[in-house]
Design a protein around this motif. Structure first.
Motif, mmCIF file in Angstrom:
data_model
loop_
_atom_site.group_PDB
_atom_site.id
_atom_site.type_symbol
_atom_site.label_atom_id
_atom_site.label_comp_id
_atom_site.label_asym_id
_atom_site.label_seq_id
_atom_site.Cartn_x
_atom_site.Cartn_y
_atom_site.Cartn_z
ATOM 1 N N MET A 169 -26.295 55.052 -1.540
ATOM 2 C CA MET A 169 -27.384 54.557 -2.386
ATOM 3 C C MET A 169 -28.684 55.286 -2.027
ATOM 4 O O MET A 169 -29.053 55.375 -0.860
ATOM 5 C CB MET A 169 -27.552 53.041 -2.206
ATOM 6 C CG MET A 169 -28.614 52.435 -3.108
ATOM 7 S SD MET A 169 -28.694 50.636 -2.911
ATOM 8 C CE MET A 169 -30.000 50.267 -4.063
ATOM 9 N N THR A 170 -29.390 55.819 -3.027
ATOM 10 C CA THR A 170 -30.611 56.569 -2.793
ATOM 11 C C THR A 170 -31.745 55.628 -2.399
ATOM 12 O O THR A 170 -31.936 54.574 -3.015
ATOM 13 C CB THR A 170 -31.006 57.350 -4.053
ATOM 14 O OG1 THR A 170 -29.914 58.181 -4.452
ATOM 15 C CG2 THR A 170 -32.223 58.212 -3.786
ATOM 16 N N ALA A 171 -32.511 56.017 -1.367
ATOM 17 C CA ALA A 171 -33.631 55.199 -0.916
ATOM 18 C C ALA A 171 -34.747 55.231 -1.949
ATOM 19 O O ALA A 171 -34.941 56.245 -2.642
ATOM 20 C CB ALA A 171 -34.141 55.710 0.429
ATOM 21 N N PRO A 172 -35.521 54.136 -2.089
ATOM 22 C CA PRO A 172 -36.673 54.158 -2.996
ATOM 23 C C PRO A 172 -37.676 55.222 -2.569
ATOM 24 O O PRO A 172 -37.710 55.636 -1.403
ATOM 25 C CB PRO A 172 -37.263 52.750 -2.848
ATOM 26 C CG PRO A 172 -36.185 51.925 -2.223
ATOM 27 C CD PRO A 172 -35.368 52.857 -1.396
ATOM 28 N N LEU A 173 -38.494 55.660 -3.500
ATOM 29 C CA LEU A 173 -39.537 56.624 -3.158
ATOM 30 C C LEU A 173 -40.454 56.042 -2.084
ATOM 31 O O LEU A 173 -40.741 56.692 -1.072
ATOM 32 C CB LEU A 173 -40.339 56.986 -4.406
ATOM 33 C CG LEU A 173 -41.535 57.918 -4.186
ATOM 34 C CD1 LEU A 173 -41.097 59.241 -3.600
ATOM 35 C CD2 LEU A 173 -42.292 58.114 -5.497
ATOM 36 N N LEU A 174 -40.920 54.826 -2.290
ATOM 37 C CA LEU A 174 -41.757 54.133 -1.308
ATOM 38 C C LEU A 174 -41.167 52.764 -1.046
ATOM 39 O O LEU A 174 -40.864 52.016 -1.988
ATOM 40 C CB LEU A 174 -43.188 53.992 -1.818
ATOM 41 C CG LEU A 174 -44.151 53.229 -0.885
ATOM 42 C CD1 LEU A 174 -44.413 54.027 0.389
ATOM 43 C CD2 LEU A 174 -45.462 52.913 -1.591
ATOM 44 N N GLU A 175 -40.990 52.446 0.212
ATOM 45 C CA GLU A 175 -40.464 51.140 0.598
ATOM 46 C C GLU A 175 -41.347 50.558 1.696
ATOM 47 O O GLU A 175 -41.447 51.121 2.787
ATOM 48 C CB GLU A 175 -39.023 51.251 1.091
ATOM 49 C CG GLU A 175 -38.379 49.912 1.420
ATOM 50 C CD GLU A 175 -36.924 50.053 1.810
ATOM 51 O OE1 GLU A 175 -36.190 49.047 1.769
ATOM 52 O OE2 GLU A 175 -36.511 51.192 2.151
ATOM 53 N N VAL A 176 -42.007 49.454 1.384
ATOM 54 C CA VAL A 176 -42.892 48.774 2.333
ATOM 55 C C VAL A 176 -42.260 47.437 2.693
ATOM 56 O O VAL A 176 -41.894 46.658 1.809
ATOM 57 C CB VAL A 176 -44.295 48.555 1.714
ATOM 58 C CG1 VAL A 176 -45.185 47.759 2.673
ATOM 59 C CG2 VAL A 176 -44.929 49.887 1.382
ATOM 60 N N ARG A 177 -42.138 47.189 3.998
ATOM 61 C CA ARG A 177 -41.520 45.955 4.474
ATOM 62 C C ARG A 177 -42.381 45.308 5.549
ATOM 63 O O ARG A 177 -42.804 45.963 6.499
ATOM 64 C CB ARG A 177 -40.120 46.244 5.050
ATOM 65 C CG ARG A 177 -39.093 46.631 4.001
ATOM 66 C CD ARG A 177 -38.649 45.408 3.196
ATOM 67 N NE ARG A 177 -37.730 45.758 2.102
ATOM 68 C CZ ARG A 177 -38.089 45.923 0.852
ATOM 69 N NH1 ARG A 177 -39.363 45.788 0.518
ATOM 70 N NH2 ARG A 177 -37.203 46.219 -0.086
ATOM 71 N N ASP A 178 -42.669 44.011 5.346
ATOM 72 C CA ASP A 178 -43.366 43.188 6.339
ATOM 73 C C ASP A 178 -44.659 43.862 6.812
ATOM 74 O O ASP A 178 -44.971 43.873 8.007
ATOM 75 C CB ASP A 178 -42.435 42.909 7.527
ATOM 76 C CG ASP A 178 -42.969 41.802 8.440
ATOM 77 O OD1 ASP A 178 -43.674 40.910 7.933
ATOM 78 O OD2 ASP A 178 -42.689 41.838 9.651
ATOM 79 N N LEU A 179 -45.423 44.403 5.892
ATOM 80 C CA LEU A 179 -46.665 45.092 6.254
ATOM 81 C C LEU A 179 -47.721 44.082 6.676
ATOM 82 O O LEU A 179 -48.014 43.122 5.959
ATOM 83 C CB LEU A 179 -47.174 45.911 5.061
ATOM 84 C CG LEU A 179 -48.462 46.713 5.302
ATOM 85 C CD1 LEU A 179 -48.223 47.800 6.345
ATOM 86 C CD2 LEU A 179 -48.960 47.323 3.999
ATOM 87 N N ARG A 180 -48.319 44.315 7.839
ATOM 88 C CA ARG A 180 -49.360 43.441 8.382
ATOM 89 C C ARG A 180 -50.537 44.296 8.832
ATOM 90 O O ARG A 180 -50.349 45.285 9.545
ATOM 91 C CB ARG A 180 -48.830 42.620 9.555
ATOM 92 C CG ARG A 180 -47.589 41.809 9.222
ATOM 93 C CD ARG A 180 -47.059 41.047 10.430
ATOM 94 N NE ARG A 180 -46.789 41.915 11.567
ATOM 95 C CZ ARG A 180 -45.706 42.676 11.701
ATOM 96 N NH1 ARG A 180 -44.787 42.677 10.745
ATOM 97 N NH2 ARG A 180 -45.531 43.440 12.761
ATOM 98 N N VAL A 181 -51.733 43.894 8.421
ATOM 99 C CA VAL A 181 -52.950 44.598 8.823
ATOM 100 C C VAL A 181 -53.958 43.566 9.308
ATOM 101 O O VAL A 181 -54.334 42.661 8.563
ATOM 102 C CB VAL A 181 -53.557 45.410 7.663
ATOM 103 C CG1 VAL A 181 -54.786 46.178 8.145
ATOM 104 C CG2 VAL A 181 -52.534 46.368 7.064
ATOM 105 N N THR A 182 -54.378 43.693 10.560
ATOM 106 C CA THR A 182 -55.358 42.765 11.132
ATOM 107 C C THR A 182 -56.549 43.547 11.673
ATOM 108 O O THR A 182 -56.392 44.628 12.241
ATOM 109 C CB THR A 182 -54.744 41.925 12.266
ATOM 110 O OG1 THR A 182 -54.210 42.806 13.276
ATOM 111 C CG2 THR A 182 -53.620 41.050 11.739
ATOM 112 N N PHE A 183 -57.737 42.990 11.476
ATOM 113 C CA PHE A 183 -58.979 43.585 11.961
ATOM 114 C C PHE A 183 -59.561 42.687 13.048
ATOM 115 O O PHE A 183 -59.617 41.464 12.872
ATOM 116 C CB PHE A 183 -60.001 43.721 10.832
ATOM 117 C CG PHE A 183 -59.593 44.653 9.733
ATOM 118 C CD1 PHE A 183 -59.984 45.976 9.749
ATOM 119 C CD2 PHE A 183 -58.809 44.206 8.671
ATOM 120 C CE1 PHE A 183 -59.615 46.840 8.733
ATOM 121 C CE2 PHE A 183 -58.433 45.050 7.652
ATOM 122 C CZ PHE A 183 -58.843 46.381 7.688
#
Length: 334
Positions: A1-15
């Motif tokens: 199965m071909t991977a998606p162009l962009l795959e974002v998983r559980d992205l977390r950004v804290t300042f």
């Protein structure tokens, strides 16, 4: 199965700030396929732009980024700055909201596009200048050879945005991130810019992430939609399904707030009462509960997680009462 162009998983950004830790993005996930457009929509402060900068690897200073960002199967979060710089601008390009502040005032537009091309392809000056002129012509700027010698302040707002698109596409990226690309433009120019992006996407098979607060833009260009609220995903769905049947109360509120041509002249415009939540002290329950007409006791105590909604697995909603039009007395007592 071909991977998606962009795959974002559980992205977390804290300042980290003097007042405490800001959870700007909290466990966001989505995919973008080649030739498809994902629209990310939400109010100011919902985490849309922070998400895009995290994908590009542009956060600096007291910022912590967690989760996974994969481009054609390649993990980007573990790359060094040098390795990431080869990807950024070459395979992923970004169009920013204000082209006047993004373009350097001391260099001609052509010089800036040419320099961007030279950095990634080690091309000679003559070849880079030709590439700059060709790209200005491709995005619809008349007399591109002459305009390439002009400075950003000599361009109109729409022409500056076209120049930014030309710069973004000069290295033929696979993914284009457009962060509010039409906000400062009048309606006619907005339509022209959106048509330009759609045409180039069709010709090149680009994946596009369109970040906006304008649901009209989303309805026009997006195949899939991610609705963000308080740094989290409120609803995620194919665009036609989301507009036909919004399942999250926040999505419904956004759609109800759009002006309608069939409304009476003296009819007040609906709006969502209250203000977006503070990201310094996230609520233990649903962040939208204080503004939600359907909120019950359960909503303030238990945070809803995105769950499958409808017939297909590609649609998720983070709401305890997803899709229900009114709140029953039994629900209110929970």
């Amino acid at each position: 199965m071909t991977a998606p162009l962009l795959e974002v998983r559980d992205l977390r950004v804290t300042f980290t700030t003097e007042r405490g830790t800001v959870r700007a993005v909290d466990s966001i996930g989505f995919t973008v396929e080649a030739g498809r457009t994902l629209g990310i929509v939400g109010e100011s402060g919902s985490g849309k732009s922070v998400t895009s900068l995290a994908v590009m690897g542009l956060h600096r200073g007291t910022v912590e980024v967690g989760g996974s960002v994969r481009l054609s199967g390649q993990e980007l979060t573990t790359l060094s700055e040098r390795e990431l710089s080869r990807v950024r601008g070459r395979r992923i390009a970004m169009i920013f909201q204000d082209p006047l502040s993004s373009l350097h005032p001391y260099y001609t537009v052509g010089e800036q596009i040419a320099e961007h091309f030279r950095v990634h392809f080690k091309a000679g000056r003559a070849a880079a200048r030709k590439r700059a002129v060709d790209m200005l012509g491709e995005v619809g700027i008349p007399e591109p050879a002459r305009r390439a010698r002009e400075y950003p302040h000599q361009f109109s707002g729409g022409m500056r945005q076209r120049a930014m698109i030309a710069m973004a596409l000069a290295c033929e990226p696979d993914l284009l991130i457009a962060d509010e690309p039409t906000t400062a433009l009048d309606v006619t120019v907005q339509a022209q810019i959106l048509e330009l992006i759609a045409r180039i996407q069709q010709e090149r098979g680009l994946g596009v992430v369109m970040i906006t607060h304008d649901l009209g833009v989303v309805a026009r260009v997006a195949h899939e939609v991610l609705v963000m609220y308080g740094g989290r995903a409120a609803e995620q769905a194919p665009a036609d399904e989301l507009f036909a049947d919004p399942a999250h109360p926040y999505t419904r509120g956004l759609l109800d707030s759009l002006p309608r041509l069939d409304s009476a002249d003296d009819e007040p415009l609906p709006f969502i009462p209250g203000s977006p939540p503070s990201l310094l002290a996230p609520a233990s329950g649903c962040a939208y509960a204080p503004r939600c007409p359907r909120a019950a006791a359960r909503c303030t105590d238990v945070r809803p997680e995105p769950e499958a909604y409808g017939d297909g697995p590609e649609r998720t909603v983070a709401c305890h009462f997803a899709g229900a039009p009114t709140r029953t007395a039994e629900e209110a007592a929970r």
